[in-house]
Scaffold this motif. Structure first.
Motif, PDB file in Angstrom:
ATOM      1  N   LEU A 243       5.471   1.355  10.820  1.00 11.14           N
ATOM      2  CA  LEU A 243       4.001   1.591  10.144  1.00 11.14           C
ATOM      3  C   LEU A 243       3.201   0.556  10.197  1.00 11.14           C
ATOM      4  O   LEU A 243       1.975   0.436   9.406  1.00 11.14           O
TER       5      LEU A 243
ATOM      6  N   TYR B 126       7.126   3.246   2.300  1.00 12.94           N
ATOM      7  CA  TYR B 126       7.755   4.560   3.051  1.00 12.94           C
ATOM      8  C   TYR B 126       9.170   4.286   2.612  1.00 12.94           C
ATOM      9  O   TYR B 126       9.934   3.770   3.018  1.00 12.94           O
ATOM     10  N   HIS B 131      13.340  11.092   2.503  1.00  7.95           N
ATOM     11  CA  HIS B 131      12.067  11.217   3.331  1.00  7.95           C
ATOM     12  C   HIS B 131      12.245  10.573   4.837  1.00  7.95           C
ATOM     13  O   HIS B 131      12.015  11.096   5.746  1.00  7.95           O
ATOM     14  N   ALA B 132      12.385   9.256   4.630  1.00  8.08           N
ATOM     15  CA  ALA B 132      12.431   8.346   5.856  1.00  8.08           C
ATOM     16  C   ALA B 132      13.589   9.020   6.722  1.00  8.08           C
ATOM     17  O   ALA B 132      13.335   9.190   7.896  1.00  8.08           O
ATOM     18  N   TRP B 150      14.508  -0.770   7.867  1.00 11.11           N
ATOM     19  CA  TRP B 150      14.577   0.006   6.613  1.00 11.11           C
ATOM     20  C   TRP B 150      15.326  -0.421   5.445  1.00 11.11           C
ATOM     21  O   TRP B 150      14.868  -0.327   4.367  1.00 11.11           O
ATOM     22  N   GLU B 197       1.863  14.301   0.362  1.00 12.08           N
ATOM     23  CA  GLU B 197       2.954  13.511   0.164  1.00 12.08           C
ATOM     24  C   GLU B 197       3.264  13.213  -1.593  1.00 12.08           C
ATOM     25  O   GLU B 197       2.193  12.688  -2.276  1.00 12.08           O
ATOM     26  N   GLU B 199       4.225  11.459  -4.294  1.00 10.15           N
ATOM     27  CA  GLU B 199       4.754   9.944  -4.647  1.00 10.15           C
ATOM     28  C   GLU B 199       4.253   9.789  -6.064  1.00 10.15           C
ATOM     29  O   GLU B 199       3.603  10.510  -6.818  1.00 10.15           O
ATOM     30  N   GLY B 344       5.826   5.812  -1.824  1.00 10.07           N
ATOM     31  CA  GLY B 344       6.473   6.532  -0.643  1.00 10.07           C
ATOM     32  C   GLY B 344       6.764   7.840  -1.015  1.00 10.07           C
ATOM     33  O   GLY B 344       7.141   8.204  -2.210  1.00 10.07           O
TER      34      GLY B 344
END
Lengths: 417, 417
Positions: A243, B126, B131-132, B150, B197, B199, B344
């Motif tokens: 990102l 994120y 989701h990731a 991550w 999204e 969040e 995220g």
């Protein structure tokens, strides 16, 4: 090209001063006796614009009670032109306003300079082709140097407005999470690859609330500053996928103390380079919107002499700030007075034209040799990095003031301040 | 778990209301007769906090003359606790303040709701693993779903504060440069893959000027909102390499009208999920800093009934907002009162738990079937998307108010407004 315009401030009438009557850049200054206020540089002096308005020599509805230029910018383009015209009159050789204005001058050596604007939001671009090609070659190989989108849109990312500081502010080497090629796991450590990025910054002076054309974007830019986007390359390498850069760019972003207006730069407008692929209509050039401004970087090791490590020119950019701003609005993104747009690193075609140590030392593989005999791959503690800019007219120079910062060593424990 | 606290506002004493005395969320409202001002939701009403201070029922140095909560937030944590305590007293069953406070109630149905804060800067993370993993699997395959960093840092990017709007604001489908898999060249067109999204947003209430610990970060968070990070997937796919999403995320970001304070959410604190790899010390959990909050998304085609298309829970996040904020400061990045941090996208383990249409329709390959018989891959013009949130106590519910937005068709020519 315009010639030197003469002022009754004698130090403004030389070919060397950065601040002839042709320039009239805007800043914010204070003295031992006065709080921060708007001023305009002329020769070796600063004219107190707040006092000019208080005395009735100019009238902008009290906009200069504020200690930043945002309030004035928000008044709009007609007032931008009116102020410049009036300052030209007041400061011109033979002006009848001299008697009233002269007591409002402060010697620059007696003044402290502050942030000229309140930065609303900060966006940084990646729009210099030599820089993108150099960095891309290092990271992805020469065949894939430019990403597929690069020749079609000015690639940019949102930066952190709270990171923007005025020239002269010391910069503390940051800590961050990083993982070197020889590390098994990431670690939290001071950045060992801390770097500069030589950029110009464009300041949005007129808000917009939907897509604007390149021509409109050009008209909405109030002026330009020098900008150093300090970058921690090792933090960036670990964090930036997928990102983009985040903490690597959030430590500090230095700008020059003086905003040179688009009006002052008008004689130096030039075209963007030839396009390899045609841009889509909404991004096409709408006239000469780049500027011919010589740029340089000096590195000064602590207690040693300054060494010029790079020279380039703003005209090396592939996209103008107007094209960047137009692209920024395509999705309907609202722009605000005080938004700051970094051009992206400005490198030229040759090795000595590179605007970052990452490029100058080729990722640390070819350390740069300084005149002192020392070498540099990245910035070392105590180094002072200074950007300068000059547009050269016939017998005069337009400058921005230095954009400088000294690197302080990382804290031993960043959580114990 | 705390039980329902009873108020003399009868509509606040049900298990169904989003706004029992336990909640006391903060917003900004106006009526036909009054300008925007700070208020607190209680049952079906809003108590006028500006008027409370004007009448002397509370005293915070005139902080509520402002039409946003920023001024109050800047007063600091002791005052945050003091206001909540005092509002509890004023609104509690049997309160001796009832006579003075009751005339300061406005029915919610008579009020318009505005942005509760001025957003200083907006950062989007994120940090939901489901989701990731889903997005990574679609774009890079299941083997490479999570980027190497991550599990070590909450990946985030700076968003655009000027994009943030309050729930109920219509959202115009954006234009942008995009290049589909079958396009030879990029084109400028309305986004055809416009998405939500789901969040949560955390609001920074205390400024900081260098690295802060996870514990300090938790204490600096004033409260939480629901947040919809509207996303143009086709614009994003073309622009996001190498520096991240830019115009794809700049059209709008909707937040709920009510800020639920960290204090109100305290009974619902929970731990982050088990760690697959240990976090570095500066990011380690310092207590339960996630929250057990049920979330849902409804899609309402124009003129049709609402259809719930996803249900999930905030406790599915891998990183807490406190960990995100701590990471945000590692480089020395200054944080300001009014900074907004998006969590995220919050997806859960199952298909029906996915917080974006990108995941629900698996990139458009498995269009979602609505109860009306229609299908959706992405949002269609006229659709209204609504996020809801509820933390469930013993006989009471804490809500945020809906976070909703209707999609208007793209302009025929975005440059002719």
């Amino acid at each position: 090209m315009t010639k030197l315009l003469r002022s009754w401030v004698e130090s403004a009438n030389t070919a060397e001063t950065q601040f002839p009557l042709n320039n009239l850049p805007y800043g914010v200054f204070s003295t031992a006796d006065s709080d921060p206020r708007c001023g305009v540089a002329i020769g070796d002096y600063i004219l107190d614009v707040q006092a000019l308005e208080a005395k009735g020599l100019i009238a902008f509805g009290g906009a200069f009670k504020a200690s930043s230029w945002n309030t004035f910018m928000a008044l709009g383009k007609a007032d931008w032109a009116k102020l410049r015209q009036r300052l030209m009159e007041i400061l011109a050789e033979g002006s009848t306003d001299r008697e009233q204005a002269e007591p409002l001058l402060t010697a620059q050596e007696d003044a402290s300079l502050h942030m000229p604007i309140t930065v609303s939001e900060y966006t940084d671009f990646y729009a210099g082709r030599h820089h993108a090609t150099n960095v891309g070659t290092m990271f992805r190989g020469a065949e894939n140097a430019l990403p597929p989108n690069w020749l079609h849109i000015p690639i940019g990312y949102n930066g952190r407005a709270s990171s923007v500081v005025v020239s002269g502010t010391d910069v503390r080497r940051p800590w961050g999470q990083l993982k070197g090629p020889n590390d098994d796991a990431p670690r939290f450590a001071p950045s060992a690859r801390f770097d500069i990025e030589l950029e110009m910054g464009a300041i949005v002076g007129t808000a917009s609330d939907g897509p604007i054309t390149v021509q409109e974007a050009d008209e909405n830019i109030f002026g330009y500053v020098l900008l150093n986007d300090w970058s921690a390359r090792d933090i960036q390498a670990w964090e930036y996928q997928p990102l983009g850069p985040f903490q690597a760019k959030a430590t500090a972003t230095s700008i020059s103390p003086w905003i040179v207006t688009a009006a002052a730069l008008a004689p130096f407008r030039c075209d963007t380079p030839a396009r390899e692929v045609e841009l889509l209509d909404h991004l096409k050039d709408a006239g000469p919107m780049l500027y011919d401004i010589d740029l340089s970087v000096t590195l000064t090791p602590e207690g040693k002499a300054a060494d010029t490590i790079a020279r380039t020119n703003y005209n090396e950019m592939y996209y103008s700030a107007a094209q960047q701003l137009a692209h920024h609005t395509t999705s309907g993104c609202a722009m605000r007075v005080g938004d700051l747009l970094g051009s992206g690193t400005i490198s030229g075609p040759k090795k000595q034209n590179r605007g970052s140590l990452l490029e100058l030392s080729w990722g640390g593989k070819q350390p740069l040799e300084l005149e002192t005999g020392e070498t540099r791959s990245f910035i070392e503690d105590g180094d002072t990095l200074t950007l300068t800019a000059a547009a050269h007219g016939e017998g005069f120079t337009i400058g921005f003031g230095d954009c400088t910062g000294k690197i302080l060593p990382a804290l031993e424990n960043p959580y114990k301040r």
